[in-house]
Design a protein around this motif. Structure first.
Motif, PDB file in Angstrom:
ATOM      1  N   ASP A 418      -0.382 -27.086  55.340  1.00 44.72           N
ATOM      2  CA  ASP A 418      -1.461 -27.581  55.586  1.00 44.72           C
ATOM      3  C   ASP A 418      -2.316 -26.825  56.666  1.00 44.72           C
ATOM      4  N   GLN A 419      -1.946 -25.422  57.150  1.00 45.57           N
ATOM      5  CA  GLN A 419      -2.722 -24.995  58.130  1.00 45.57           C
ATOM      6  C   GLN A 419      -3.320 -23.589  57.436  1.00 45.57           C
ATOM      7  N   PHE A 420      -3.004 -23.296  56.235  1.00 40.25           N
ATOM      8  CA  PHE A 420      -3.383 -22.232  55.744  1.00 40.25           C
ATOM      9  C   PHE A 420      -3.750 -22.409  54.219  1.00 40.25           C
ATOM     10  N   GLN A 421      -4.938 -21.965  53.780  1.00 36.46           N
ATOM     11  CA  GLN A 421      -5.579 -21.925  52.293  1.00 36.46           C
ATOM     12  C   GLN A 421      -5.884 -20.375  52.038  1.00 36.46           C
ATOM     13  N   ILE A 422      -5.426 -20.109  50.783  1.00 41.36           N
ATOM     14  CA  ILE A 422      -5.712 -18.754  50.424  1.00 41.36           C
ATOM     15  C   ILE A 422      -6.254 -18.591  49.115  1.00 41.36           C
ATOM     16  N   GLN A 423      -7.400 -17.860  49.005  1.00 40.41           N
ATOM     17  CA  GLN A 423      -7.894 -17.886  47.793  1.00 40.41           C
ATOM     18  C   GLN A 423      -8.608 -16.485  47.363  1.00 40.41           C
ATOM     19  N   THR A 424      -8.620 -16.370  46.181  1.00 40.03           N
ATOM     20  CA  THR A 424      -9.086 -15.149  45.689  1.00 40.03           C
ATOM     21  C   THR A 424     -10.433 -15.083  45.147  1.00 40.03           C
ATOM     22  N   CYS A 434      -9.253 -11.196  48.773  1.00 40.88           N
ATOM     23  CA  CYS A 434      -8.307 -12.395  48.872  1.00 40.88           C
ATOM     24  C   CYS A 434      -8.645 -12.833  50.452  1.00 40.88           C
ATOM     25  N   VAL A 435      -8.967 -14.285  50.754  1.00 41.86           N
ATOM     26  CA  VAL A 435      -9.072 -14.833  51.887  1.00 41.86           C
ATOM     27  C   VAL A 435      -8.123 -15.642  52.442  1.00 41.86           C
ATOM     28  N   TRP A 436      -7.880 -15.629  53.669  1.00 47.61           N
ATOM     29  CA  TRP A 436      -6.770 -16.423  54.116  1.00 47.61           C
ATOM     30  C   TRP A 436      -7.698 -17.277  55.116  1.00 47.61           C
ATOM     31  N   VAL A 437      -7.764 -18.568  54.902  1.00 46.99           N
ATOM     32  CA  VAL A 437      -8.371 -19.541  55.794  1.00 46.99           C
ATOM     33  C   VAL A 437      -7.661 -20.409  56.445  1.00 46.99           C
ATOM     34  N   HIS A 438      -7.702 -20.388  57.900  1.00 47.48           N
ATOM     35  CA  HIS A 438      -7.058 -21.294  59.115  1.00 47.48           C
ATOM     36  C   HIS A 438      -8.187 -21.964  59.696  1.00 47.48           C
ATOM     37  N   PRO A 439      -8.273 -23.299  59.912  1.00 44.04           N
ATOM     38  CA  PRO A 439      -9.072 -23.918  60.456  1.00 44.04           C
ATOM     39  C   PRO A 439      -9.744 -23.635  61.730  1.00 44.04           C
ATOM     40  N   MET A 440      -8.834 -23.364  62.582  1.00 47.35           N
ATOM     41  CA  MET A 440      -9.161 -22.971  64.251  1.00 47.35           C
ATOM     42  C   MET A 440      -9.701 -21.635  64.041  1.00 47.35           C
ATOM     43  N   ALA A 442     -11.314 -20.152  61.403  1.00 49.09           N
ATOM     44  CA  ALA A 442     -12.532 -20.284  60.774  1.00 49.09           C
ATOM     45  C   ALA A 442     -13.631 -20.909  61.554  1.00 49.09           C
ATOM     46  N   LEU A 443     -13.434 -21.752  62.626  1.00 47.84           N
ATOM     47  CA  LEU A 443     -14.484 -22.296  63.561  1.00 47.84           C
ATOM     48  C   LEU A 443     -14.973 -21.267  64.489  1.00 47.84           C
ATOM     49  N   ALA A 444     -14.125 -20.050  64.672  1.00 48.56           N
ATOM     50  CA  ALA A 444     -14.446 -18.928  65.346  1.00 48.56           C
ATOM     51  C   ALA A 444     -15.099 -17.634  64.342  1.00 48.56           C
ATOM     52  N   GLN A 445     -15.328 -18.046  63.073  1.00 44.84           N
ATOM     53  CA  GLN A 445     -15.983 -17.198  62.282  1.00 44.84           C
ATOM     54  C   GLN A 445     -14.894 -15.987  61.843  1.00 44.84           C
ATOM     55  N   VAL A 446     -13.860 -16.342  61.608  1.00 39.62           N
ATOM     56  CA  VAL A 446     -12.580 -15.302  61.378  1.00 39.62           C
ATOM     57  C   VAL A 446     -11.999 -15.954  60.334  1.00 39.62           C
ATOM     58  N   MET A 447     -11.946 -14.899  59.230  1.00 38.91           N
ATOM     59  CA  MET A 447     -11.476 -15.433  58.036  1.00 38.91           C
ATOM     60  C   MET A 447     -10.687 -13.936  57.454  1.00 38.91           C
ATOM     61  N   PRO A 448      -9.592 -13.773  57.900  1.00 41.81           N
ATOM     62  CA  PRO A 448      -8.856 -12.598  57.452  1.00 41.81           C
ATOM     63  C   PRO A 448      -8.900 -12.352  55.858  1.00 41.81           C
ATOM     64  N   SER A 449      -9.191 -11.380  55.516  1.00 49.37           N
ATOM     65  CA  SER A 449      -9.653 -10.790  54.035  1.00 49.37           C
ATOM     66  C   SER A 449      -8.846  -9.665  53.836  1.00 49.37           C
ATOM     67  N   TRP A 450      -8.609  -9.381  52.653  1.00 55.25           N
ATOM     68  CA  TRP A 450      -8.132  -7.906  52.135  1.00 55.25           C
ATOM     69  C   TRP A 450      -8.723  -7.525  50.594  1.00 55.25           C
ATOM     70  N   ALA A 451      -8.644  -6.472  50.531  1.00 55.64           N
ATOM     71  CA  ALA A 451      -9.025  -6.045  49.120  1.00 55.64           C
ATOM     72  C   ALA A 451      -8.435  -4.332  48.771  1.00 55.64           C
ATOM     73  N   ILE A 452      -8.438  -4.120  47.750  1.00 54.54           N
ATOM     74  CA  ILE A 452      -8.017  -2.457  47.378  1.00 54.54           C
ATOM     75  C   ILE A 452      -9.014  -1.925  46.446  1.00 54.54           C
ATOM     76  N   CYS A 453      -9.192  -0.808  46.838  1.00 60.84           N
ATOM     77  CA  CYS A 453     -10.170  -0.013  45.953  1.00 60.84           C
ATOM     78  C   CYS A 453      -9.857   1.470  46.082  1.00 60.84           C
ATOM     79  N   ASN A 454      -9.685   2.193  45.097  1.00 60.04           N
ATOM     80  CA  ASN A 454      -9.576   3.476  45.104  1.00 60.04           C
ATOM     81  C   ASN A 454      -8.595   4.097  46.130  1.00 60.04           C
ATOM     82  N   ALA A 460     -10.427  -6.978  56.717  1.00 61.73           N
ATOM     83  CA  ALA A 460     -11.724  -7.447  57.422  1.00 61.73           C
ATOM     84  C   ALA A 460     -11.176  -8.774  58.002  1.00 61.73           C
ATOM     85  N   THR A 461     -12.212  -8.996  59.136  1.00 67.99           N
ATOM     86  CA  THR A 461     -12.253 -10.330  59.716  1.00 67.99           C
ATOM     87  C   THR A 461     -12.984 -11.448  58.925  1.00 67.99           C
ATOM     88  N   HIS A 462     -13.770 -11.009  58.010  1.00 69.42           N
ATOM     89  CA  HIS A 462     -14.528 -12.062  57.222  1.00 69.42           C
ATOM     90  C   HIS A 462     -14.768 -11.524  55.862  1.00 69.42           C
TER      91      HIS A 462
END
Length: 742
Positions: A418-424, A434-440, A442-454, A460-462
């Protein structure tokens, strides 16, 4: 001493010496530090503003200080503080001016402060102070006399080592004394044997150990010194005599496994270099870095080029994560009992079983090469108005890393559904984020995200920042990044061929960012200060004419056979650890009187706490379809509120017994906007109390208005005020059998 207690001692030491320390050359500060006793453990020396002022005035810091707007701003603040002090105590201005005069006199002269362990008992610590008053000796004597009179202290003379010294009754138990040795003011705390008097000018001193040799010449403002080899030997000797040989041996194992047994000393030097502020450092280690520090690797300057060219700060370092993991395992195995170590391993194995991957093999060993981090300015990316941070690291296996992060996300989501939502998010150009969303967060415009390339991991924080980085890495024509910037190119040659840490800052952009954010909140701070009687300017000075001239700031750390060396050069205004000494030096020269601003800062912090409580109440109400929780502690468990938010920043009175914040329960989102939700406990004794209202606003009001509005809130709720709350507010208590007591 148990192993864990020993480890705590060593960890504290690691924190101290792992800070960026600087090199030193001969000069006023170094000379006066050298006059301290030879067995000094830690010392600090200051060259004095009389010698520093010419260098300071031509620096960027000095040019800003001389600006008429800055001077007017400073004088307005000083005037506000003095007026408020006078309103509380007619003698406050005289007392403040007296002490300020003494401090200003002291900072004009070369001085040194040192900490020594007792010659007979290592647990006893002595603090020594020496200052060259020179031709101003009479001024110091008058200032000291006036200061003691204002503080209602009566000094008296006592003999010590054939010298008459002065002390005060209140400190005689620990024997604080001071005396004049010609034009030198010498003072000591906890020195009943007079070691400072025996040593100064005639005994073995720190200069006999030649601790500052071999460093580059410059006009230093500040010098710091620490002898860790001597410190560790003192600790071990104390363990041997006061506890047991086993405890001393455990401590020795900790030093050996971490590599601290090879650390000798650190030296720091910081001073003005033309318009810039520069600093150097050396952490001296026998045979080069060992233990945990041996996991540091080299990083080339080209790594910084991968940062976004719009970034205002970038840094890179190289570290063997798997080696650090192995080193910590070996360390714990050597200092913990077999039973404790086995328990630790079982806990680690249980965590790996739940997450479905090996921390060392699949995660840490998969990270290879340097780590790059950079900060994006606010308003640079429209979807990320607050800016953000991006990290990049090379990886051996993209498939393994993707599996690890997906399994970690699944585990987190399972533990807190009930505190984390993860979507790709799949991108049309290819790849996914891939984005990890936590309500508190997200209010501060922080949504930890990751990706893989080369074969690179992007964190990143967004998600927008992660997406932009991913697309930039996919587009070969976008190569270059920060290296395209003319400012970066202008300082690139300063970096060494290889280092273990690199940093770069576009100081002009960084300072603009800081001033812009400060200007957004400054009027609110000024209004809060006005309520406390401080009439501050509503606008900050315009520093743009100076900011536009700022060069970038450069920092790096290298590793060689002698240990770790670091270097910083820049205007001294970039928000980094390396420039803190520059700001401190400038502050000492400027001497702004800000003693009374602490209460205003505490009121602002407390108001922020109440605002965070309101945000957490909204999160809770969303989850429970409207009602607010029965108490504030529930927000910690169910709305991820930091427990520290419930702690008021004001010092607690001796008789304080209630909560820091009083909460009126039984309300919901539909209650009248003027209802009081929570407020500072009036027992803190503040003249005005911060109050949180149902519409989310926070306002500082007097006690009479608070009493009235709390009464009205309970009338709206159709129930009496609880007796404890009524007593807290100074109201008549309600009958013991009332509904509020149930």
């Amino acid at each position: 001493m148990r192993a864990k207690e020993c480890f705590g001692t060593v960890l504290l030491s690691v924190v101290v010496f792992s800070l960026s320390v600087r090199e030193v050359s001969a000069g006023a500060a170094a000379e006066w530090m050298g006059k301290l006793p030879a067995d000094t453990l830690f010392a600090a020396a200051w060259s004095g503003t009389e010698s520093l002022t010419p260098a300071f005035e031509q620096s960027y810091l000095g040019q800003i200080w001389k600006d008429p707007q800055v001077q007017a701003f400073y004088q307005a603040i000083l005037h506000a503080i003095r007026n408020r002090a006078a309103s509380e105590d007619p003698n406050a201005i005289r007392r403040t001016d007296c002490l300020l005069n003494l401090v200003q006199l002291s900072l004009r002269k070369p001085l040194a402060i040192g900490v020594c362990s007792g010659s007979e008992d290592p647990a006893e610590v002595s603090v020594f102070f020496v200052l060259q008053a020179g031709a101003d000796k009479a001024k110091f004597e008058a200032a000291l006399t006036e200061a003691f009179r204002e503080l209602h202290f009566t000094p008296f003379a006592v003999p010590l080592e054939g010298t008459g010294v002065w002390t005060i009754a209140e400190s005689y138990e620990k024997f604080f004394y001071w005396t004049w040795l010609d034009t030198v003011l010498a003072a000591a705390f906890n020195d009943p044997q007079g070691r400072l008097l025996k040593t100064f000018g005639k005994g073995q001193t720190l200069s006999d150990r030649n601790p500052l040799s071999g460093f580059s010449e410059r006009t230093e403002a500040l010098v710091l010194y620490g002898d860790f080899a001597l410190f560790f030997s003192k600790v071990r000797a104390r363990l041997q005599t006061e506890r047991s040989g086993e405890d001393a041996e455990t401590f020795a194992k900790i030093l050996s496994q971490t590599g601290l047994d090879r650390v000798r000393r650190f030296v720091m030097c910081a001073g003005f270099e033309g318009k810039n502020f520069g600093s150097e450092s050396r952490l001296m280690i026998d045979g080069g870095s060992g233990g945990l520090l041996s996991n540091l690797g080299t990083v080339k300057t080209d790594v910084l080029c991968a940062a976004d060219e719009r970034a205002f700060e970038a840094f890179a370092f190289s570290l063997s994560w798997a080696g650090l993991y192995d080193g910590m395992h070996n360390f714990l195995k050597s200092v913990l009992s077999e039973e404790d170590y086995q328990e630790f391993c079982e806990s680690l194995s249980g965590a790996e079983e739940q997450t479905g991957f090996s921390i060392r093999r699949d995660l840490l060993d998969n990270l290879t090469g340097p780590v790059l981090g950079y900060l994006m300015p606010a308003y640079t990316v429209s979807q990320v108005p607050q800016g953000g941070t991006v990290f990049m690291a090379d990886i051996k296996s993209a498939d393994t890393m993707e599996k690890v992060l997906n399994q970690l996300g699944a585990f987190v989501q399972k533990e807190a559904p009930d505190q984390f939502q993860i979507q790709t998010q799949t991108l049309p150009e290819g790849g996914s984020v891939c984005v990890w969303v936590h309500p508190m967060l997200a209010l501060a415009q922080v949504m930890p995200s990751w990706a893989i390339c080369n074969s690179k991991l992007i964190v990143a924080t967004h998600p927008v920042l992660a997406k932009e980085t991913l697309l930039r890495l996919q587009d070969s024509s976008a190569a270059g990044g920060l290296c395209r910037r003319e400012k970066f190119s202008s300082v690139r040659s300063v970096y060494p061929a290889s280092a273990v840490f690199l940093s770069y800052a576009d100081t002009a952009l960084q300072v603009r960012q800081g001033l812009m954010q400060l200007q957004q909140v400054w009027p609110m701070l000024a209004m809060a200060a006005a309520q406390e009687g401080f009439l501050l300017p509503m606008m900050l000075p315009n520093l743009e004419p100076y900011i536009s001239q700022f060069p970038p700031s450069v920092g790096y750390m290298v590793q060689d056979s002698r240990g770790l060396q670091s270097r910083y050069i820049g205007p001294g205004l970039d928000v980094g650890a390396a420039s803190v000494a520059g700001v401190a030096a400038g502050t000492a020269i400027l001497m702004p009187a800000v003693n009374k601003s602490r209460q205003t800062a505490q009121r602002v912090v407390s108001g922020t706490n109440l605002r965070n409580i309101w945000l957490a109440l909204q999160v809770y109400a969303t989850k429970h379809n409207g009602p607010y929780p029965p108490d504030l502690q529930t927000l910690v468990r169910e709305a991820d509120l930091n427990p520290k938010v419930l702690q008021n920043p004001y010092p607690k009175p001796d008789s304080f017994s209630g909560p820091d914040y009083v909460y009126i329960a039984g309300q919901n989102r539909s209650c009248p906007p003027g209802n009081v939700l929570a407020y500072e406990n009036p027992q803190f004794g503040q003249s005005r109390v911060n109050v949180l209202y149902a519409d989310g606003r926070v306002e500082a009001i007097d006690l009479a208005r608070l009493q009235k509005e709390v009464r009205e809130t309970y009338e709206n709720l159709k129930r009496p005020i609880p007796s404890e709350e009524a007593a807290c507010l100074g109201l008549d208590s309600v009958p013991p059998d009332s509904d509020a007591e149930k």
